[in-house]
Motif scaffolding. Sequence first.
Motif, PDB file in Angstrom:
ATOM      1  N   VAL A  82      18.102 -22.143  -8.020  1.00 29.84           N
ATOM      2  CA  VAL A  82      17.429 -23.124  -8.866  1.00 29.84           C
ATOM      3  C   VAL A  82      15.933 -22.848  -9.036  1.00 29.84           C
ATOM      4  N   PRO A  83      15.159 -22.607  -7.958  1.00 27.47           N
ATOM      5  CA  PRO A  83      13.725 -22.358  -8.176  1.00 27.47           C
ATOM      6  C   PRO A  83      13.467 -21.110  -9.022  1.00 27.47           C
ATOM      7  N   ARG A  86      14.475 -21.885 -12.682  1.00 30.67           N
ATOM      8  CA  ARG A  86      13.446 -22.736 -13.299  1.00 30.67           C
ATOM      9  C   ARG A  86      12.218 -21.899 -13.671  1.00 30.67           C
ATOM     10  N   ARG A 117      24.623 -30.581 -11.556  1.00 33.52           N
ATOM     11  CA  ARG A 117      23.282 -30.711 -10.973  1.00 33.52           C
ATOM     12  C   ARG A 117      22.445 -29.462 -11.242  1.00 33.52           C
ATOM     13  N   TYR A 118      23.068 -28.292 -11.144  1.00 29.52           N
ATOM     14  CA  TYR A 118      22.360 -27.034 -11.409  1.00 29.52           C
ATOM     15  C   TYR A 118      21.826 -27.020 -12.837  1.00 29.52           C
ATOM     16  N   GLU A 120      21.319 -29.524 -14.807  1.00 32.03           N
ATOM     17  CA  GLU A 120      20.344 -30.591 -14.988  1.00 32.03           C
ATOM     18  C   GLU A 120      18.972 -30.184 -14.451  1.00 32.03           C
ATOM     19  N   GLU A 121      18.937 -29.595 -13.255  1.00 34.12           N
ATOM     20  CA  GLU A 121      17.655 -29.265 -12.637  1.00 34.12           C
ATOM     21  C   GLU A 121      16.959 -28.099 -13.335  1.00 34.12           C
ATOM     22  N   VAL A 122      17.728 -27.106 -13.787  1.00 33.66           N
ATOM     23  CA  VAL A 122      17.089 -25.964 -14.452  1.00 33.66           C
ATOM     24  C   VAL A 122      16.614 -26.357 -15.847  1.00 33.66           C
ATOM     25  N   THR A 123      17.437 -27.073 -16.592  1.00 36.62           N
ATOM     26  CA  THR A 123      17.026 -27.431 -17.952  1.00 36.62           C
ATOM     27  C   THR A 123      15.859 -28.408 -17.966  1.00 36.62           C
ATOM     28  N   ALA A 124      15.646 -29.095 -16.850  1.00 37.74           N
ATOM     29  CA  ALA A 124      14.517 -30.031 -16.767  1.00 37.74           C
ATOM     30  C   ALA A 124      13.171 -29.320 -16.635  1.00 37.74           C
ATOM     31  N   ALA A 125      13.199 -28.012 -16.391  1.00 36.82           N
ATOM     32  CA  ALA A 125      11.954 -27.272 -16.155  1.00 36.82           C
ATOM     33  C   ALA A 125      11.122 -27.093 -17.421  1.00 36.82           C
ATOM     34  N   LEU A 151      23.980 -33.381 -21.403  1.00 38.40           N
ATOM     35  CA  LEU A 151      22.585 -33.284 -20.958  1.00 38.40           C
ATOM     36  C   LEU A 151      21.702 -33.084 -22.186  1.00 38.40           C
TER      37      LEU A 151
END
Length: 300
Positions: A82-83, A86, A117-118, A120-125, A151
């Motif tokens: 994820v980091p 992102r 969740r993956y 969601e968290e990456v696209t939020a970057a 999403l």
Amino acid sequence: MKFQGVLFFPVTPFAPDGSLHEKRLAQHIDAGVAAGAGGVFVACGTGEFHALTPDELERATRVAVETTAGRVPVLAAAGGPVPVARDHAVRVARAGADGFLLLPPYLVTAPQQGLVRYAEEVTAATDLPAVFYQRGSVRLTETTAAEIAALPKVVGLKDGLGDLERMHRVVRAIRERDADFQFFNGLPTAEMTAPAYQGIGVDLYSSAVFAFAPEIALAFHRALAEADEARVNTLLDEFYGPLVTLRDEVPGYAVSLVKAGVTLRGLDAGGVRAPLVDATPDHVARLAKLIDHGLEVAGA
């Protein structure tokens, strides 16, 4: 961001010292766009995303953006932990891309909700739209696919599994809620399965052949769009089928042969990075004959 036509996945040319060759990448992309590409997906699977540094990913994206100059959409890859994913997304956005292709997490088997969740968290970057790529260990149920599709920044789903029954259920589930959502056939040498995917409502596909023989790729795309079954079958039987046979002789040839084909057609793309290996001289010679015959069949 809507796509149409043949989607171009350029290779990433390397110089003799192994570094990213930005000038040749620009030439490669410019030629593809001029030939009629409907979109450019730079530094993705065919572009050896797995072997690029984050800086090279950003530089390649910037070259693609500057070269296309708004003529077609440009997407680049993001993936991994994820980091890292992102960071990729941020770099791709900074380079001016129109979106990114989200590749699966590396060597992780996750539950369905973890995949949501993956995404969601990456696209939020960033504010960029994203296309989610299911392949390898990522096998979405129709419920999960619909949740990811809902999403706010996910605009498409690319399938690299080839499970048509599963994909058909996914398409139906998502299109019940969003008729404009885009689906992509992302199998290697996607033309071989394009008629089958078309039957379940997936018209878009990535064409590795376009990278080295756009004349053949466009001839096939036209024949498919016009329901010219005889021409589609001739191209499948006499070019794409033999190409797949050659491709399957060595793991990684889905990239190595494409790069060899680009060089055969006049632009030295250099070799591939480990763990891939370059095509052997014998295989390159067979590829050259296939290209010549494919061009003849395509009437180019």
